[in-house]
Design a protein around this motif. Structure first.
Motif, PDB file in Angstrom:
ATOM      1  N   ILE A   1       0.761   5.463   0.253  1.00 19.24           N
ATOM      2  CA  ILE A   1      -0.035   6.618   0.660  1.00 19.24           C
ATOM      3  C   ILE A   1       0.673   7.844   0.100  1.00 19.24           C
ATOM      4  CG2 ILE A   1      -0.997   7.917   2.583  1.00 19.24           C
ATOM      5  CD1 ILE A   1      -0.899   5.360   4.238  1.00 19.24           C
TER       6      ILE A   1
ATOM      7  N   ARG B   1      -6.596  -0.488   7.616  1.00 17.95           N
ATOM      8  CA  ARG B   1      -7.309   0.393   6.692  1.00 17.95           C
ATOM      9  C   ARG B   1      -7.320  -0.175   5.274  1.00 17.95           C
ATOM     10  NH1 ARG B   1      -8.504   5.552   8.404  1.00 17.95           N
ATOM     11  NH2 ARG B   1      -8.318   6.334   6.267  1.00 17.95           N
ATOM     12  N   SER B   2      -6.256  -0.864   4.907  1.00 13.61           N
ATOM     13  CA  SER B   2      -6.208  -1.485   3.578  1.00 13.61           C
ATOM     14  C   SER B   2      -7.171  -2.662   3.492  1.00 13.61           C
ATOM     15  CB  SER B   2      -4.781  -1.935   3.263  1.00 13.61           C
ATOM     16  OG  SER B   2      -3.892  -0.838   3.231  1.00 13.61           O
TER      17      SER B   2
ATOM     18  N   TRP C   1      -7.882   2.353   2.132  1.00 18.47           N
ATOM     19  CA  TRP C   1      -6.784   2.513   1.180  1.00 18.47           C
ATOM     20  C   TRP C   1      -6.724   1.233   0.361  1.00 18.47           C
ATOM     21  CZ3 TRP C   1      -3.765   4.320   5.937  1.00 18.47           C
ATOM     22  CH2 TRP C   1      -3.918   5.709   6.089  1.00 18.47           C
TER      23      TRP C   1
ATOM     24  N   THR D   1       0.838  -1.194   0.000  1.00 15.26           N
ATOM     25  CA  THR D   1       0.000   0.000   0.000  1.00 15.26           C
ATOM     26  C   THR D   1       0.874   1.246   0.000  1.00 15.26           C
ATOM     27  OG1 THR D   1      -1.751  -1.135   1.232  1.00 15.26           O
ATOM     28  CG2 THR D   1      -1.803   1.267   1.236  1.00 15.26           C
TER      29      THR D   1
ATOM     30  N   GLY E   1       3.288   0.010  10.311  1.00 12.24           N
ATOM     31  CA  GLY E   1       2.335  -0.283   9.246  1.00 12.24           C
ATOM     32  C   GLY E   1       1.084  -1.003   9.707  1.00 12.24           C
TER      33      GLY E   1
ATOM     34  N   THR F   1      -2.180   0.998   8.810  1.00 12.77           N
ATOM     35  CA  THR F   1      -2.324   0.954   7.355  1.00 12.77           C
ATOM     36  C   THR F   1      -2.825  -0.409   6.905  1.00 12.77           C
ATOM     37  OG1 THR F   1      -0.550   2.574   7.083  1.00 12.77           O
ATOM     38  CG2 THR F   1      -1.121   1.253   5.161  1.00 12.77           C
TER      39      THR F   1
ATOM     40  N   VAL G   1       4.181   2.380   2.171  1.00 12.67           N
ATOM     41  CA  VAL G   1       4.042   2.068   3.599  1.00 12.67           C
ATOM     42  C   VAL G   1       4.091   0.564   3.840  1.00 12.67           C
ATOM     43  CG1 VAL G   1       2.575   2.329   5.637  1.00 12.67           C
ATOM     44  CG2 VAL G   1       2.701   4.176   3.951  1.00 12.67           C
TER      45      VAL G   1
END
Length: 234
Positions: free
Chosen positions: A13, A47-48, A53, A11, A41, A44, A18
Motif C-alpha cells: 500500500i 481487501r486484497s 487492493w 500486497t 494485515g 488488507t 503490508v
C-alpha cells in the motif's frame, strides 16, 4: 477442493509492504476465522481478496477460478460479498433502500427478504427508517443483510462485533450460525470468544504472514498458543 485458496499473497500500500506472503485455504461451508493483533494485515487480506487492493505476486483462487486481478465488481458477480469494518451502508437511505441497492435486479426476492427479517427482526421493524438513525448493532445487521440479499457462496466479514453490546454480539453469533448453513463465511475478528464460538477452521496473521493455521477447536484448547500469537493473557 477448497472454496478459496490464497497463496503467497503480497500486497503493498503505497511505499509500505503490508502482506509478505499470506497463504491459507478456506474449505466450503461453515466459518473460517482470521485472527491476529491490530495491524497484522487481516483487513488488507480481505481487501486484497476482494480486489480493492491488488496483490503482486501471489494468487487468489475462488471456486477453481483465478480471481487475483479481476475488478471488484466482477469478483462480486462470482459470488463473493464483503462486509467492511466501517459497515458500508448509506445513512441517508432507508433500510429497504439499502437492501434494494445491493440487489442485481433492483427489487427484492420475497423469500430472501423474509429470511433476512427472520435473522434480523429489527430490519423489518425499521425498514422505512433512514440507516443513520439505527443503533450500532442494527447498522451492523443491515451491513450483513446487504451481503446476503443475493445468493452468495462466500462472505468476507471484517470485525462485526467491534463496539457492540454483549447482547447484540450474541444475536449476531446466532445469525452467523444460520447463515453459515448455506454460505461460507471468512471472518476477521478480535473478539476471541465470539470467534471460537463460530469458527471451524482458523489462521493467525502476524506481521503480514500466516504464522499458524488449523482447527479452531485445537487452537481454543491451547492457551499457550493463544498467548504466543494473540497475547490474550495481556
Amino acid at each position: 477442493m477448497s472454496l478459496l485458496s490464497v497463496q503467497d499473497m503480497k500486497t503493498d500500500i503505497g511505499q509500505y509492504a503490508v502482506l509478505h506472503g499470506v497463504s491459507f485455504e478456506v474449505p466450503e461451508g461453515g466459518v473460517f476465522v482470521l485472527l491476529g493483533r491490530n495491524g497484522a494485515g487481516k483487513t488488507t487480506t480481505l481487501r486484497s481478496i476482494m480486489g480493492l487492493w491488488t496483490p503482486s505476486p501471489g494468487s487468489v483462487v475462488f471456486n477453481g477460478q483465478d480471481i487475483t486481478r479481476m475488478h471488484t465488481a466482477d469478483i462480486a458477480r462470482k459470488g463473493i460479498a464483503y462486509v467492511p469494518e466501517n459497515m458500508g451502508i448509506f445513512g441517508t437511505l432507508t433500510v429497504d433502500e439499502n437492501l434494494i441497492l445491493a440487489t442485481e435486479s433492483g427489487r427484492f426476492d420475497k423469500a430472501r427478504l423474509a429470511r433476512i427479517h427472520e435473522l434480523f427482526p429489527a430490519l423489518e421493524r425499521f425498514r422505512d427508517k433512514q440507516a443513520w438513525s439505527l443503533s450500532g448493532g442494527q447498522k451492523q445487521m443491515l451491513s450483513v443483510a446487504r451481503a446476503i440479499i443475493e445468493p452468495r457462496a462466500l462472505i468476507l466479514i471484517d470485525e462485526p462485533t467491534k463496539g457492540l453490546a454483549p447482547s447484540i454480539v450474541g444475536a449476531m453469533a446466532e445469525a452467523f450460525r444460520e447463515i453459515a448453513q448455506t454460505t461460507t463465511i471468512l471472518l476477521v475478528e478480535q473478539n476471541f470468544n465470539f470467534a471460537r464460538s463460530l469458527g471451524r477452521d482458523m489462521a493467525v496473521i502476524d506481521d503480514g504472514r500466516v504464522v499458524h493455521a488449523g482447527s479452531m477447536e485445537a487452537f481454543a484448547a491451547d492457551t499457550a498458543l493463544q498467548d504466543k500469537h494473540l497475547g490474550l493473557s495481556a
